[in-house]
Enzyme design. Structure first.
Site, PDB file in Angstrom:
ATOM      1  N   TYR A 189      20.185  71.597 -35.659  1.00  0.00           N
ATOM      2  CA  TYR A 189      19.812  70.729 -36.775  1.00  0.00           C
ATOM      3  C   TYR A 189      21.020  69.908 -37.201  1.00  0.00           C
ATOM      4  CZ  TYR A 189      15.052  71.328 -38.298  1.00  0.00           C
ATOM      5  OH  TYR A 189      13.698  71.244 -38.398  1.00  0.00           O
ATOM      6  N   GLU A 198      20.793  66.949 -39.783  1.00  0.00           N
ATOM      7  CA  GLU A 198      20.423  65.857 -40.703  1.00  0.00           C
ATOM      8  C   GLU A 198      21.683  65.147 -41.191  1.00  0.00           C
ATOM      9  OE1 GLU A 198      18.489  68.640 -40.873  1.00  0.00           O
ATOM     10  OE2 GLU A 198      16.583  68.172 -41.897  1.00  0.00           O
ATOM     11  N   ASP A 255      11.375  43.152 -31.626  1.00  0.00           N
ATOM     12  CA  ASP A 255      11.078  44.441 -30.986  1.00  0.00           C
ATOM     13  C   ASP A 255      11.144  44.202 -29.482  1.00  0.00           C
ATOM     14  OD1 ASP A 255       9.898  46.602 -29.763  1.00  0.00           O
ATOM     15  OD2 ASP A 255       8.262  46.789 -31.211  1.00  0.00           O
ATOM     16  N   THR A 315      12.487  50.835 -27.748  1.00  0.00           N
ATOM     17  CA  THR A 315      12.397  52.199 -27.228  1.00  0.00           C
ATOM     18  C   THR A 315      13.486  52.328 -26.175  1.00  0.00           C
ATOM     19  OG1 THR A 315      10.787  51.438 -25.605  1.00  0.00           O
ATOM     20  CG2 THR A 315       9.913  52.494 -27.587  1.00  0.00           C
ATOM     21  N   LYS A 367      11.501  52.648 -21.483  1.00  0.00           N
ATOM     22  CA  LYS A 367      10.708  51.731 -20.649  1.00  0.00           C
ATOM     23  C   LYS A 367      11.641  51.132 -19.586  1.00  0.00           C
ATOM     24  CE  LYS A 367       7.195  50.860 -24.180  1.00  0.00           C
ATOM     25  NZ  LYS A 367       7.650  51.107 -25.557  1.00  0.00           N
ATOM     26  N   ARG A 422      12.572  59.428 -23.755  1.00  0.00           N
ATOM     27  CA  ARG A 422      11.598  58.882 -24.704  1.00  0.00           C
ATOM     28  C   ARG A 422      12.247  58.826 -26.089  1.00  0.00           C
ATOM     29  NH1 ARG A 422       6.242  57.817 -24.148  1.00  0.00           N
ATOM     30  NH2 ARG A 422       6.699  58.083 -21.951  1.00  0.00           N
TER      31      ARG A 422
HETATM   32  N1  DSN Z   1       2.547  52.279 -25.389  1.00  0.00           N
HETATM   33  C1  DSN Z   1       3.536  51.277 -25.155  1.00  0.00           C
HETATM   34  C2  DSN Z   1       3.170  50.372 -24.041  1.00  0.00           C
HETATM   35  O1  DSN Z   1       2.497  50.833 -23.136  1.00  0.00           O
HETATM   36  O2  DSN Z   1       3.542  49.217 -24.031  1.00  0.00           O
HETATM   37  C3  DSN Z   1       3.862  50.528 -26.361  1.00  0.00           C
HETATM   38  O3  DSN Z   1       4.170  51.415 -27.372  1.00  0.00           O
END
Ligand code: DSN
Length: 416
Positions: A52, A54, A198, A224, A227, A233
């Protein structure tokens, strides 16, 4: 691999082993997925999950944080270097949580936000009525032009003038062309709105310098890390220095509790990997592959939304083939090719049916596939879509897919 799970929990082992084999034997064309490196997986499976912490490095609410502080500082420094950002917060558990933090750091519930229409490539957290964004803010939308399917900046400027949004949320989960970040910044400045970008989909391409970066224009950038960036993730927020305190306080304690220190360690690994020259080669190949796949699908009579792609993904309009996105997704799944149905701009079909599929090349490129394989993949996709009702043919295509995939192992040894 996974010996402990195998021994102690045979039921769960089935899921883990099954997923290892599915990833190895299928063609992954979901544009938002990728294969994290073994080093990233090791960080995710490390003892940092037990801790933990925080707070932020050097200012925690728990003792014993010296090593997680080290991991988080590495992640922060590397993220700043990778994107040329003044401030980085590596704690968001996801892209949506990063977006919650971005909104609540800059504006208040009830304020107006301009986001890209979901059915034109936007994201749930950019204003879907059932999402927190659509529930807590008044959402107005920008759209793509009906003819060009490119973002209609002139129309967006008119919406801004009329609705006076406090924040412009730019970015997409299904837009294949280049965003004009500079123009959006000017549009935001003209009406004293904040610009948040974003870049969840484009982050890896941007980090590698093969897609324009919004970092010098946006007040806040969210993404994120799993990707195109190919990490664990999770989420990440970059911002200009004056917003640093607001971002940090809004993320914790405003929006999250204990940070996921194993995920933050995984982010540190991912950012180091993305700083290496080979990452640029990878991202260049991702785009080359996407362009090749688009051309090969066009040659087989499929229409690509906006005429092609400048990034890792494309939206395929299936109407000329008299097939819906839903039907294509199911047929391709049976053939071992994974995609997702997706609305195309001005889609006559509802979102659970759709006229299109979204296709991306980050995952197949990670496993080493190049232009030659894109030609084969387009052929296999076309064959599967043509024979969508014939399970026997779809099974035989799945065998061909498996054969192709066997030449491109992802995690050798994991299947044992
Ligand atoms: N689920 C993601 C995507 O497939 O683009 C976006 O959050």
């Amino acid at each position: 691999m996974y010996e402990e799970i195998k021994k102690s929990d045979p039921q769960l082992y089935k899921a883990v082993k099954g997923e290892v084999l599915r990833q190895q034997n299928n063609l992954e064309l979901i544009a938002s997925e990728n294969y994290a490196s073994r080093a990233v997986l090791e960080a995710l499976g490390s003892v940092l999950t037990n801790k933990y912490a925080e707070g932020y490095p050097g200012k925690r609410y728990y003792g014993g944080c010296e090593y997680v502080d080290l991991a988080e500082k590495l992640a922060i420094d590397r993220a700043k270097k990778l994107f040329g950002a003044e401030h980085a917060n590596v704690q968001p558990h996801s892209g949506t949580q990063a977006n919650i933090t971005a909104y609540l750091s800059l504006i208040n519930p009830g304020d107006t936000v301009l986001g890209l229409n979901l059915s034109h490539g936007g994201h749930l957290s950019h204003g879907h009525p059932l999402n927190f964004s659509g529930r807590y803010f008044k959402i107005v939308t920008m759209n793509v032009h009906k003819d060009t399917e490119l973002l209609d900046y002139d129309e967006a400027a008119k919406v801004i003038e009329k609705e006076r949004p406090k924040l412009i949320m730019a970015g997409a989960s299904n837009y294949s062309r280049i965003w004009d970040w500079k123009r959006l910044k000017k549009m935001a400045d003209d009406w004293k709105a904040f610009l948040v970008t974003d870049i969840a989909h484009y982050a890896g391409l941007i980090a590698a310098g093969v897609y324009p970066s919004p970092v010098e224009y946006a007040d806040v950038v969210t993404t994120t890390t799993h990707k195109t960036l190919r990490g664990p993730r999770g989420g990440l927020i970059l911002s200009r220095a004056p917003y640093a305190r607001a971002i940090d306080r809004t993320n914790f304690p405003g929006n999250q509790g204990g940070p996921l220190m194993h995920a933050i360690a995984g982010k540190a690994v991912c950012f180091r990997e993305a700083l290496a020259p080979s990452f640029r080669d990878y991202q260049k190949q991702v785009i080359k592959n996407a362009r090749k796949l688009a051309r090969e699908l066009q040659a087989r009579g499929y229409r690509i939304v906006a005429g092609g792609t400048d990034c890792h993904l494309m939206s395929v309009d299936l109407r000329a083939k008299n097939v819906t996105g839903k039907e294509a997704e199911i047929a391709l799944d049976k053939a071992g090719i994974t995609v997702n149905k997706n609305t195309i701009p001005y889609d006559p079909q509802p979102p659970m049916v759709t006229s299109g599929i979204r296709v991306g090349t980050p995952a197949v490129t990670t496993r080493g596939m190049k232009e030659r394989e894109m030609t084969l993949i387009a052929g296999l996709m076309d064959e599967a879509i043509k024979h969508k009702g014939d399970d026997k043919i779809l099974k035989s295509i799945a065998e061909k897919v498996r054969g192709l995939c066997s030449g491109f192992p992802i995690y050798p040894g994991f299947e044992k």
